[in-house]
Each structure stands twice: as structure tokens, then as C-alpha cells.
Design a protein around this motif. Structure first.
Motif, short mmCIF file in Angstrom:
data_model
loop_
_atom_site.label_atom_id
_atom_site.label_comp_id
_atom_site.label_asym_id
_atom_site.label_seq_id
_atom_site.Cartn_x
_atom_site.Cartn_y
_atom_site.Cartn_z
N TYR A 11 0.89 -1.16 0.00
CA TYR A 11 0.00 0.00 0.00
C TYR A 11 0.92 1.20 0.00
O TYR A 11 1.49 1.52 1.04
N VAL A 14 4.10 1.14 2.19
CA VAL A 14 4.01 0.06 3.17
C VAL A 14 3.88 -1.29 2.46
O VAL A 14 3.00 -1.47 1.63
N ALA A 16 2.60 -4.72 2.79
CA ALA A 16 1.69 -5.42 3.71
C ALA A 16 2.02 -6.90 3.77
O ALA A 16 2.02 -7.50 4.84
N PRO A 35 -0.29 -11.56 14.47
CA PRO A 35 -0.56 -10.38 15.28
C PRO A 35 -1.20 -9.27 14.44
O PRO A 35 -1.29 -9.40 13.22
N ASN A 36 -1.64 -8.21 15.07
CA ASN A 36 -2.26 -7.10 14.35
C ASN A 36 -1.32 -6.57 13.28
O ASN A 36 -0.13 -6.43 13.50
N GLY A 37 -1.90 -6.30 12.12
CA GLY A 37 -1.12 -5.72 11.04
C GLY A 37 -0.18 -6.68 10.36
O GLY A 37 0.70 -6.28 9.60
N ALA A 38 -0.39 -7.99 10.58
CA ALA A 38 0.52 -8.97 10.00
C ALA A 38 0.27 -9.16 8.51
O ALA A 38 1.17 -9.57 7.78
N GLY A 39 -0.94 -8.84 8.06
CA GLY A 39 -1.25 -9.02 6.65
C GLY A 39 -2.33 -10.05 6.37
O GLY A 39 -2.50 -10.48 5.23
N LYS A 40 -3.07 -10.44 7.39
CA LYS A 40 -4.14 -11.44 7.20
C LYS A 40 -5.23 -10.92 6.28
O LYS A 40 -5.61 -11.55 5.30
N THR A 41 -5.74 -9.73 6.63
CA THR A 41 -6.83 -9.17 5.84
C THR A 41 -6.38 -8.92 4.40
O THR A 41 -7.12 -9.21 3.45
N THR A 42 -5.18 -8.42 4.25
CA THR A 42 -4.66 -8.17 2.91
C THR A 42 -4.65 -9.45 2.08
O THR A 42 -5.12 -9.46 0.93
N GLU A 81 -13.75 -8.35 7.19
CA GLU A 81 -13.41 -8.16 8.60
C GLU A 81 -14.50 -7.48 9.42
O GLU A 81 -14.86 -7.96 10.49
N GLU A 158 -11.90 -13.07 10.63
CA GLU A 158 -12.30 -12.93 12.02
C GLU A 158 -13.80 -13.12 12.23
O GLU A 158 -14.51 -12.21 12.63
N HIS A 189 -7.58 -13.89 15.99
CA HIS A 189 -6.57 -13.62 16.99
C HIS A 189 -6.70 -14.61 18.12
O HIS A 189 -5.85 -14.68 19.00
N ARG B 255 -6.06 0.29 -4.67
CA ARG B 255 -5.66 0.94 -3.42
C ARG B 255 -6.20 0.22 -2.20
O ARG B 255 -5.68 0.37 -1.11
N1 LIG Z 1 -5.96 0.37 2.81
C1 LIG Z 1 -4.74 0.41 3.35
N2 LIG Z 1 -3.90 1.44 3.09
C2 LIG Z 1 -2.67 1.50 3.62
N3 LIG Z 1 -2.13 0.57 4.41
C3 LIG Z 1 -2.90 -0.50 4.72
C4 LIG Z 1 -4.24 -0.63 4.21
N4 LIG Z 1 -4.75 -1.78 4.67
C5 LIG Z 1 -3.79 -2.34 5.44
N5 LIG Z 1 -2.68 -1.58 5.47
C6 LIG Z 1 -1.41 -1.91 6.18
O1 LIG Z 1 -1.00 -3.18 5.74
C7 LIG Z 1 -0.52 -3.97 6.82
C8 LIG Z 1 -1.29 -5.27 6.91
O2 LIG Z 1 -2.62 -4.99 7.27
P1 LIG Z 1 -3.76 -6.08 7.39
O3 LIG Z 1 -5.05 -5.35 7.53
O4 LIG Z 1 -3.64 -7.03 6.26
O5 LIG Z 1 -3.38 -6.80 8.76
P2 LIG Z 1 -4.19 -7.86 9.61
O6 LIG Z 1 -3.29 -9.03 9.79
O7 LIG Z 1 -5.50 -8.13 9.01
O8 LIG Z 1 -4.34 -7.11 11.00
P3 LIG Z 1 -5.51 -7.21 12.08
O9 LIG Z 1 -5.25 -8.41 12.89
O10 LIG Z 1 -5.32 -5.96 12.89
O11 LIG Z 1 -6.81 -7.23 11.36
C9 LIG Z 1 -0.64 -3.08 8.05
O12 LIG Z 1 0.64 -2.54 8.30
C10 LIG Z 1 -1.62 -2.03 7.68
O13 LIG Z 1 -1.32 -0.82 8.32
#
Ligand SMILES: Nc1ncnc2c1ncn2[C@@H]1O[C@H](COP(=O)(O)OP(=O)(O)OP(=O)(O)O)[C@@H](O)[C@H]1O
Ligand SMILES: [Mg+2]
Lengths: 319, 256
Positions: A11, A14, A16, A35-42, A81, A158, A189, B255
Motif C-alpha cells: 500500500y 508500506v 503489507a 498479530p495485528n497488522g501482520a497481513g491477514k486481511t490483505t 473483517e 475474524e 486472533h 488501493r
Molecule cells: N488500505 C490500506 N492502506 C494502507 N495501508 C494498509 C491498508 N490496509 C492495510 N494496510 C497496512 O498493511 C498492513 C497489513 O494490514 P492487514 O489489515 O492485512 O493486517 P491484519 O493481519 O488483518 O491485521 P488485524 O489483525 O489488525 O486485522 C498493516 O501494516 C496495515 O497498516
């Protein structure tokens, strides 16, 4: 059913996820941990064809998520999510919309919607506006929406967050019942959730896959020794040194006393089960054996070790 | 096609579960009704004078005196109301996150757009249909010319659809409905005002400004003239806006 090969996504500046690779067999239920922000949602958004990856490929149900996205989308159910739904629609109207847009034929639609409402326990609230439902019910509507086209693959981000314990148990049972016909990848989590629901685990940390496999395999990989907890009545020092003599035992720790019995933790080699030997020893010495069990390596410990190890390795790399 | 239908049905449902459609319908009809009343009353007055002074009567006909001003007034009123019909379409999906699910359903982005645009058009046609009450009143008292009436309505349909297309585009660029509505309004206003500057500008610019002016093209429809130049103008505004909307959706995907 799901093959992910060196997936990368940024992104802006960043990154991801980077070089994420894994695969999931047909009918499997796999927990996606991190953990949070690991990239699962991505990762899940890429699998669900919401966004394209910057590099690497992913195939779901045999189709490429980028070049054959419509084919993939026909065969998946996705629960994002935050469970985004149209609050101004009733549950029944929304599910009818979801069924229609997902290509359920007009003749099957009523039946399918009734089925998923039944399965997700929504029949009582079907005339209510989604915006007026409690979090747990919204979650179920989201799940019902994902299931309505009877998809081969379910991608659940989740699914049990924010639910009360009873509902958590219900949703877990529901997801578990999907195993077999459906392939499920769910992120969470909540570590016990994975042990209860999932067969396999994928742990992702800072955008990279840190570990994957069945829970047992991960336990062996990250904890080469087995741990046995026991409570024995008897002089603590004598018990300790006697236990040390058993072949295969690596370490004995006296952790305290409870109800007049000493609590011991025995660390032993995994390939040699020392439990019978311990029981025999205690009986011979005429001590009392109040409790003896092999502590399963909790996923929590595996997770912490994997993630902590990564942090350490990461620190070293940047130093 | 079922994807377009599903989106269309959903949007129609949402229009009528929110107060926006009712508010737009009520106030639009009231305001158009007021204009109709004053134009009609003025026409009555002038025809009375004409009865006394036959020199007036030569220039007096229903199409020029009632229908043409009514059409151009309605066009201007549409400029105020159309942004309210489109502001929600994409902005709200983006704000609430429902776009994430919508774009992972097995439908093309174009089908989603088509369903949404069609819903806005159908709502607008319903609105326009209700204004047919006013020509019907005129028809009760005097003879109406059907040609200019129908072409006038075609003009309004094209004009309103262009407004809606611009509104859809703007809605796809923001997450905020209010911003979408005001920005659409400002853009449309700009396309109207550009027609005034045509009067000030000289030479080639005059023609350019005149061509760009979005309301300018409505006038000949009211006279009963359907000029391909005008039709093409509206169709290109619609096509360009929808095309850019698709690009905006695609960029939204990248994005995340
Ligand atoms: N739309 C976006 N624009 C910019 N950065 C993003 C965006 N979505 C996620 N990120 C960044 O990408 C990284 C991975 O995010 P992601 O949402 O995939 O994590 P996650 O594992 O799902 O976290 P969580 O457990 O908090 O849901 C994070 O550093 C986050 O800040
Ligand atoms: Mg997440």
C-alpha cells in the motif's frame, strides 16, 4: 483448493505482505493466525478478488484470482473483517439480494435463503432491519450471505470477533460443520479457536509466513521436547532426584505444592513416552500419584515462540 | 444480466427506505408546480391583453409562452435536485465498507455501475412522469402541440441523465455523501455558468463555451427540434462520466 505462490502487496510505501506462499487442500479448515497488522486481511482480500496483488499468483478453486476473477468469485463466500452490510435492508431482503447477485437461480433462491437462515439461526429476525440487529446477529447475516451460493471455498476474516461465548461456540460449531464439502480459511486472533476448529494453521508475521502445518507438526517443530505435569505426595527433593533417574527425562522442575502434594514438571524427549515409567516409579516408592498428564503444547506457546523468534531474527537482520 | 438486476433492485429498495427520494419528489414537484403556475398566470394575463390588442396575439402560442420556459426552468431545478439522487450510490458503499463485498460478488464492475445508474434513471423518469400533470392541465384548457412537448421531455431526460452520470462519477470519488452532492452541484453549476461567459467571450471561445454549456443544449428540444449535435453532447457527457467511474472503481480496487 487454494494455492498461493509468492504473493506480494504494497500500500504505497508500506509492504503489507511479501512472498506469501501456502496451499490448502480441498475440504480443509485452516486457521490464519498473526498479530495485528501482520497481513491477514490483505491476503484474504486478494484471495477474495477484492484487490489484485502486486506480485505472485493465487489460485482458488482452480482459477487464477486475477485473470479468472469472475470464476473464482462464483465459487467463494467471503466474510470481510467488519461485516459490512446494508443497514436499511431487512435480513430477508438482503439475503435475497446476495443470492441473486451471486447467481443463485430464481427457482432455487427462496429455498437457499430459507436454508441459510435456518442454518445461521436467523429465521426469527428475518423481517428486522439489519442496522437494528446486535453485533452477533449481524455476524450471522454476514456468514449466511457467504454461504448462500453454497461456495466451494469460504474466506472468513475474524468470524467470531465481538460475539458472546455462547454465540462463539455456536458459530464455531457451524464453521466446523462446513468441513468436508467446503474448504475454509479463517483468520483470528483467538488462539484456542484454531485448536478447536481448525485442522491446519498458517502463522503470518510482518507480512511473511512464519510457520504452517498441522498443530501437532508445529508443536514438534517448535518444541522438540514433551512436557509432563504431575502431582506427587512425597519428599520433594527425593521425588525430584528419583524422576531425574528415569531414562529419557531431561529436566525436572519442582513448581510448588498444592494440597500437600508437590507439583512437578518433567521435560522429556518426545520420542520416548516416560509416563508409564513415572507411574511405576511412584508406585514402587509408595508415594501418592494425584495427577499425571502430558501438557499439550498450546498453540499459544507455539504462536508466541514463532512470533518472538521472528522478532528476534528480524532484529538481527536489521542490526 | 442478473447482476445488473440484483443491483438495480437493491438500489430501488434503498431509495425508498431512505427519506431522500420522498424529499426530492415532494420539493421538486412543488417548485416545478410553482413555476408552472406563475408562467401560466402570466400567459393568461398576456392573452387577456392580446384579446384587447390583436397586435400582440401574433406572437402568442402555448409552446413558446408556457412549455419552453417551463422546460428550461425545470432543467435548472433538476440541476439542484439530481445530485441528491446520486450522492449515495458509491460514496455510502465506500464509507460503510459494503463496496468490499459488492466488488467480490461474481459481477463485473460495469454491471454494478449499470444497475446503479439504471436505478437513478428510473427514479428520475418517475419524477419526470409526475410532472406530466402540468402539460395535462394546459391541455385541458387549450390545444397543446405534441411534437414540442415530447421532444422537450426527451431533452429533459437527456439533460437529467447527464446530471446523474456526473453525480455517479463524483460519488465514486469520495466517501462522503454530502461532499458528493455539493461537488456534483458545483460541477453542474460550472457547466451552466460557462454558458454565460459565452456572451462575454469573443470569437472561437464563444462557440466553445456555448457548446460546453449544459443547459444551452436543452433549448432547441423545447422548440420541437431534435438536433443530433445536442443529443450527441448529452450522450458524450454520460459516456465519459460512466467511463471515468469505471476507472475510479478500478483504482479503488488497487488501493484497497
Ligand atoms: N488500505 C490500506 N492502506 C494502507 N495501508 C494498509 C491498508 N490496509 C492495510 N494496510 C497496512 O498493511 C498492513 C497489513 O494490514 P492487514 O489489515 O492485512 O493486517 P491484519 O493481519 O488483518 O491485521 P488485524 O489483525 O489488525 O486485522 C498493516 O501494516 C496495515 O497498516
Ligand atoms: Mg485484519
Amino acid at each position: 483448493m487454494i494455492q498461493v505462490d509468492r504473493l506480494t502487496k504494497q500500500y504505497g510505501p508500506v509492504t503489507a505482505i511479501r512472498d506469501v506462499s501456502f496451499s490448502i487442500e480441498k475440504g480443509g479448515i485452516v486457521g490464519f493466525l498473526g498479530p495485528n497488522g501482520a497481513g491477514k486481511t490483505t491476503t484474504m482480500r486478494i484471495l477474495a478478488c477484492f484487490m489484485p496483488a502486486a506480485g505472485g499468483t493465487a489460485r482458488v478453486a482452480g482459477y487464477d484470482v486475477f485473470s479468472q476473477s469472475l470464476e473464482v468469485r462464483r465459487r467463494i463466500g467471503y466474510l470481510p473483517e467488519n461485516v459490512p452490510l446494508y443497514g436499511e435492508l431487512t435480513v430477508a431482503a438482503y439475503l435475497d439480494f446476495a443470492a441473486e447477485i451471486k447467481g443463485v437461480s430464481r427457482s432455487d433462491r427462496k429455498r437457499r435463503v430459507a436454508e441459510v437462515m435456518d442454518r445461521c439461526d436467523l429465521a426469527d429476525v428475518q423481517r428486522r432491519l439489519i442496522g437494528k440487529l446486535s453485533k452477533g446477529y449481524r455476524q450471522r447475516v454476514g456468514l449466511a450471505q457467504a454461504l448462500v451460493n453454497d461456495p466451494d471455498v469460504l474466506i472468513l476474516d475474524e468470524p467470531t470477533i465481538g460475539l458472546d461465548p455462547v454465540q462463539v461456540a455456536e458459530i464455531r460449531a457451524l464453521i466446523k460443520s462446513l468441513a468436508g464439502q467446503h474448504t475454509v480459511i479463517l483468520s483470528t486472533h483467538i488462539l484456542p479457536e484454531v485448536s478447536v476448529v481448525c485442522e491446519g494453521v498458517i502463522i503470518i508475521n510482518r507480512g511473511r509466513i512464519a510457520a504452517q502445518g498441522s498443530l501437532d507438526r508445529l508443536a514438534e517443530e517448535f518444541f522438540p521436547t514433551a512436557r509432563i505435569e504431575l502431582q506427587v505426595t512425597g519428599p520433594a527433593e527425593a521425588v525430584r532426584s528419583a524422576l531425574r533417574q528415569i531414562p529419557g527425562v531431561l529436566r525436572v522442575e519442582h513448581q510448588g505444592t498444592a494440597n500437600g502434594a508437590g507439583i512437578f514438571m518433567v521435560e522429556a524427549m518426545r520420542d520416548r513416552d516416560v509416563r508409564a515409567a513415572i507411574a511405576q516409579l511412584v508406585a514402587e516408592r509408595r508415594w501418592g500419584l494425584l495427577e499425571l498428564h502430558q501438557a499439550g503444547m498450546s498453540l499459544e506457546e507455539v504462536f508466541l515462540r514463532v512470533v518472538a523468534g521472528e522478532e528476534f531474527a528480524g532484529g538481527e537482520a536489521t542490526a | 444480466m442478473t447482476g445488473v438486476r440484483a443491483v438495480f433492485k437493491k438500489e430501488m429498495r434503498l431509495y425508498f427506505t431512505s427519506p431522500v427520494a420522498y424529499v426530492v419528489f415532494t420539493f421538486f414537484l412543488l417548485i416545478v408546480g410553482y413555476f408552472f403556475y406563475s408562467i401560466f398566470a402570466f400567459y393568461n394575463l398576456t392573452s387577456m391583453q392580446a384579446a384587447m390588442n390583436p397586435a400582440f396575439a401574433r406572437d402568442l402560442n402555448v409552446t413558446d409562452a408556457i412549455m419552453r420556459p417551463l422546460f428550461s426552468n425545470t432543467g435548472i431545478i433538476l440541476l439542484f435536485f439530481m445530485p441528491m439522487l446520486t450522492m449515495r450510490l458509491f460514496a455510502e458503499e465506500k464509507r460503510s465498507g459494503t463496496i468490499e463485498l459488492l466488488l467480490t460478488f461474481p459481477v463485473r464492475d460495469g454491471e454494478v455501475l449499470a444497475g446503479k445508474f439504471a436505478a437513478a434513471i428510473v427514479l428520475f423518469v418517475m419524477l419526470l412522469g409526475l410532472t406530466a400533470l402540468y402539460p395535462a392541465i394546459v391541455g385541458y384548457f387549450t390545444r397543446v402541440e405534441w411534437g414540442p412537448l415530447l421532444s422537450g421531455y426527451l431533452g429533459l431526460l437527456l439533460l437529467g441523465s447527464s446530471f446523474l452520470a456526473v453525480g455517479v462519477l463524483v460519488s465514486s470519488l469520495t466517501e462522503n455523501q454530502i461532499v458528493a452532492s455539493f461537488a456534483t452541484f458545483a460541477i453542474l453549476l460550472g457547466f451552466w455558468v460557462i454558458g454565460w461567459s459565452a456572451d462575454l467571450a469573443g470569437g472561437n471561445w464563444r462557440a466553445v463555451f456555448q457548446y460546453l454549456s449544459i443547459l444551452e443544449h436543452l433549448d432547441s428540444f423545447g422548440k420541437g427540434v431534435i438536433d443530433t449535435k445536442d443529443v450527441l453532447y448529452y450522450l458524450s457527457v454520460i459516456a465519459l462520466s460512466l467511463f471515468l467511474t469505471l476507472r475510479a472503481l478500478e483504482s479503488k480496487r488497487w488501493r484497497g
